[in-house]
Design a protein around this motif. Structure first.
Motif, PDB file in Angstrom:
ATOM      1  N   ALA A 182     -22.031 -37.805 -29.316  1.00 51.49           N
ATOM      2  CA  ALA A 182     -22.843 -38.935 -29.770  1.00 51.49           C
ATOM      3  C   ALA A 182     -23.780 -39.409 -28.664  1.00 51.49           C
ATOM      4  N   ALA A 183     -23.284 -39.449 -27.425  1.00 51.85           N
ATOM      5  CA  ALA A 183     -24.127 -39.855 -26.301  1.00 51.85           C
ATOM      6  C   ALA A 183     -25.263 -38.865 -26.080  1.00 51.85           C
ATOM      7  N   LEU A 184     -24.968 -37.578 -26.223  1.00 51.25           N
ATOM      8  CA  LEU A 184     -26.015 -36.560 -26.087  1.00 51.25           C
ATOM      9  C   LEU A 184     -27.096 -36.732 -27.154  1.00 51.25           C
ATOM     10  N   VAL A 185     -26.674 -36.909 -28.396  1.00 53.77           N
ATOM     11  CA  VAL A 185     -27.635 -37.046 -29.498  1.00 53.77           C
ATOM     12  C   VAL A 185     -28.462 -38.322 -29.333  1.00 53.77           C
ATOM     13  N   LEU A 186     -27.797 -39.436 -29.024  1.00 53.87           N
ATOM     14  CA  LEU A 186     -28.529 -40.690 -28.828  1.00 53.87           C
ATOM     15  C   LEU A 186     -29.473 -40.603 -27.637  1.00 53.87           C
ATOM     16  N   GLY A 187     -29.044 -39.946 -26.576  1.00 55.03           N
ATOM     17  CA  GLY A 187     -29.914 -39.780 -25.417  1.00 55.03           C
ATOM     18  C   GLY A 187     -31.147 -38.959 -25.744  1.00 55.03           C
ATOM     19  N   LEU A 188     -30.965 -37.887 -26.513  1.00 56.41           N
ATOM     20  CA  LEU A 188     -32.112 -37.067 -26.906  1.00 56.41           C
ATOM     21  C   LEU A 188     -33.063 -37.831 -27.819  1.00 56.41           C
ATOM     22  N   ILE A 189     -32.507 -38.638 -28.730  1.00 53.68           N
ATOM     23  CA  ILE A 189     -33.358 -39.459 -29.597  1.00 53.68           C
ATOM     24  C   ILE A 189     -34.121 -40.486 -28.762  1.00 53.68           C
ATOM     25  N   GLY A 190     -33.438 -41.112 -27.796  1.00 47.09           N
ATOM     26  CA  GLY A 190     -34.107 -42.074 -26.924  1.00 47.09           C
ATOM     27  C   GLY A 190     -35.220 -41.446 -26.107  1.00 47.09           C
ATOM     28  N   MET A 191     -34.962 -40.229 -25.604  1.00 45.15           N
ATOM     29  CA  MET A 191     -36.009 -39.522 -24.858  1.00 45.15           C
ATOM     30  C   MET A 191     -37.191 -39.194 -25.749  1.00 45.15           C
ATOM     31  N   LEU A 192     -36.913 -38.737 -26.960  1.00 46.81           N
ATOM     32  CA  LEU A 192     -37.990 -38.402 -27.887  1.00 46.81           C
ATOM     33  C   LEU A 192     -38.832 -39.631 -28.214  1.00 46.81           C
ATOM     34  N   LEU A 193     -38.166 -40.749 -28.507  1.00 44.11           N
ATOM     35  CA  LEU A 193     -38.900 -41.975 -28.821  1.00 44.11           C
ATOM     36  C   LEU A 193     -39.767 -42.434 -27.653  1.00 44.11           C
ATOM     37  N   SER A 194     -39.218 -42.381 -26.449  1.00 38.54           N
ATOM     38  CA  SER A 194     -39.982 -42.872 -25.304  1.00 38.54           C
ATOM     39  C   SER A 194     -41.126 -41.932 -24.930  1.00 38.54           C
ATOM     40  N   VAL A 195     -40.913 -40.632 -25.022  1.00 36.69           N
ATOM     41  CA  VAL A 195     -41.992 -39.689 -24.694  1.00 36.69           C
ATOM     42  C   VAL A 195     -43.122 -39.785 -25.716  1.00 36.69           C
ATOM     43  N   VAL A 196     -42.767 -39.917 -26.987  1.00 36.56           N
ATOM     44  CA  VAL A 196     -43.802 -40.081 -28.020  1.00 36.56           C
ATOM     45  C   VAL A 196     -44.566 -41.382 -27.791  1.00 36.56           C
ATOM     46  N   HIS A 197     -43.846 -42.444 -27.443  1.00 42.88           N
ATOM     47  CA  HIS A 197     -44.525 -43.728 -27.191  1.00 42.88           C
ATOM     48  C   HIS A 197     -45.435 -43.638 -25.972  1.00 42.88           C
ATOM     49  N   LEU A 198     -44.967 -42.978 -24.910  1.00 46.33           N
ATOM     50  CA  LEU A 198     -45.812 -42.835 -23.721  1.00 46.33           C
ATOM     51  C   LEU A 198     -47.051 -42.008 -24.018  1.00 46.33           C
ATOM     52  N   GLY A 199     -46.903 -41.010 -24.856  1.00 43.09           N
ATOM     53  CA  GLY A 199     -48.046 -40.186 -25.209  1.00 43.09           C
ATOM     54  C   GLY A 199     -49.063 -40.898 -26.084  1.00 43.09           C
ATOM     55  N   MET A 200     -48.593 -41.845 -26.882  1.00 43.83           N
ATOM     56  CA  MET A 200     -49.490 -42.540 -27.804  1.00 43.83           C
ATOM     57  C   MET A 200     -50.063 -43.836 -27.234  1.00 43.83           C
ATOM     58  N   SER A 201     -49.433 -44.409 -26.216  1.00 46.34           N
ATOM     59  CA  SER A 201     -49.912 -45.690 -25.691  1.00 46.34           C
ATOM     60  C   SER A 201     -51.175 -45.483 -24.863  1.00 46.34           C
ATOM     61  N   THR A 202     -52.128 -46.354 -25.090  1.00 41.62           N
ATOM     62  CA  THR A 202     -53.413 -46.219 -24.406  1.00 41.62           C
ATOM     63  C   THR A 202     -53.577 -47.220 -23.277  1.00 41.62           C
ATOM     64  N   GLY A 203     -52.892 -48.331 -23.332  1.00 43.22           N
ATOM     65  CA  GLY A 203     -53.054 -49.366 -22.316  1.00 43.22           C
ATOM     66  C   GLY A 203     -52.228 -49.095 -21.079  1.00 43.22           C
ATOM     67  N   GLY A 204     -52.551 -49.799 -20.041  1.00 40.87           N
ATOM     68  CA  GLY A 204     -51.804 -49.691 -18.796  1.00 40.87           C
ATOM     69  C   GLY A 204     -50.673 -50.699 -18.760  1.00 40.87           C
ATOM     70  N   PHE A 205     -50.136 -50.909 -17.571  1.00 39.94           N
ATOM     71  CA  PHE A 205     -49.063 -51.878 -17.405  1.00 39.94           C
ATOM     72  C   PHE A 205     -49.624 -53.286 -17.556  1.00 39.94           C
ATOM     73  N   GLY A 206     -48.884 -54.137 -18.247  1.00 36.92           N
ATOM     74  CA  GLY A 206     -49.286 -55.524 -18.408  1.00 36.92           C
ATOM     75  C   GLY A 206     -50.246 -55.775 -19.550  1.00 36.92           C
ATOM     76  N   THR A 207     -50.528 -54.770 -20.359  1.00 42.89           N
ATOM     77  CA  THR A 207     -51.462 -54.961 -21.475  1.00 42.89           C
ATOM     78  C   THR A 207     -50.745 -55.171 -22.795  1.00 42.89           C
ATOM     79  N   GLY A 208     -49.424 -55.065 -22.820  1.00 44.45           N
ATOM     80  CA  GLY A 208     -48.675 -55.229 -24.049  1.00 44.45           C
ATOM     81  C   GLY A 208     -48.443 -53.939 -24.793  1.00 44.45           C
ATOM     82  N   SER A 209     -48.755 -52.806 -24.172  1.00 45.23           N
ATOM     83  CA  SER A 209     -48.588 -51.531 -24.859  1.00 45.23           C
ATOM     84  C   SER A 209     -47.154 -51.011 -24.793  1.00 45.23           C
ATOM     85  N   GLY A 210     -46.320 -51.577 -23.949  1.00 45.93           N
ATOM     86  CA  GLY A 210     -44.931 -51.160 -23.858  1.00 45.93           C
ATOM     87  C   GLY A 210     -44.692 -49.951 -22.985  1.00 45.93           C
TER      88      GLY A 210
END
Length: 118
Positions: free
Chosen positions: A59-87
């Motif tokens: 379960a930890a492996l699966v949740l970790g992989l899902i968390g990595m996928l969510l964060s990498v997709v978000h980093l790839g889609m976010s356009t703003g820098g730090f402090g702009t509210g892009s997350g």
């Protein structure tokens, strides 16, 4: 003209405490990563005792992989820098947490394998 531009920029930027859609998506990734760390830590503690902790490790492996996928997709889609509210900062924290959770789950799963000695 400069005053109008400054006023427009200030009107578009979110306040420091507001939850924007980018911050909300990053918070979801952080929550999944944090849950993977907790489940991985519990599985690791269980495997050190009498139980195997195999199910929790998976379960930890699966949740970790899902968390990595969510964060990498978000980093790839976010356009703003730090402090702009892009997350972006939240997504980086989520990636680190997910990596830790995946590592804990993998270490526990390696410990929980049955030995095949003949």
């Amino acid at each position: 003209m400069e005053k109008v531009f400054t006023a427009l920029v200030l009107a578009v930027q979110p306040a420091a405490g507001e939850i924007t859609s980018g911050r909300a998506r990053a918070l979801v990734a952080v929550a999944v990563g944090l849950i993977s760390v907790v489940v991985g830590g519990l599985a690791r503690a269980r495997s050190a005792g009498t139980g195997s902790g195999r199910t929790a490790a998976i379960a930890a492996l699966v949740l970790g992989l899902i968390g990595m996928l969510l964060s990498v997709v978000h980093l790839g889609m976010s356009t703003g820098g730090f402090g702009t509210g892009s997350g972006r900062a939240g997504a980086i924290v989520a990636l680190v947490l997910a990596l830790i959770g995946t590592t804990l789950g993998g270490l526990t799963l390696g410990r929980a394998r049955p030995s095949h000695n003949a």
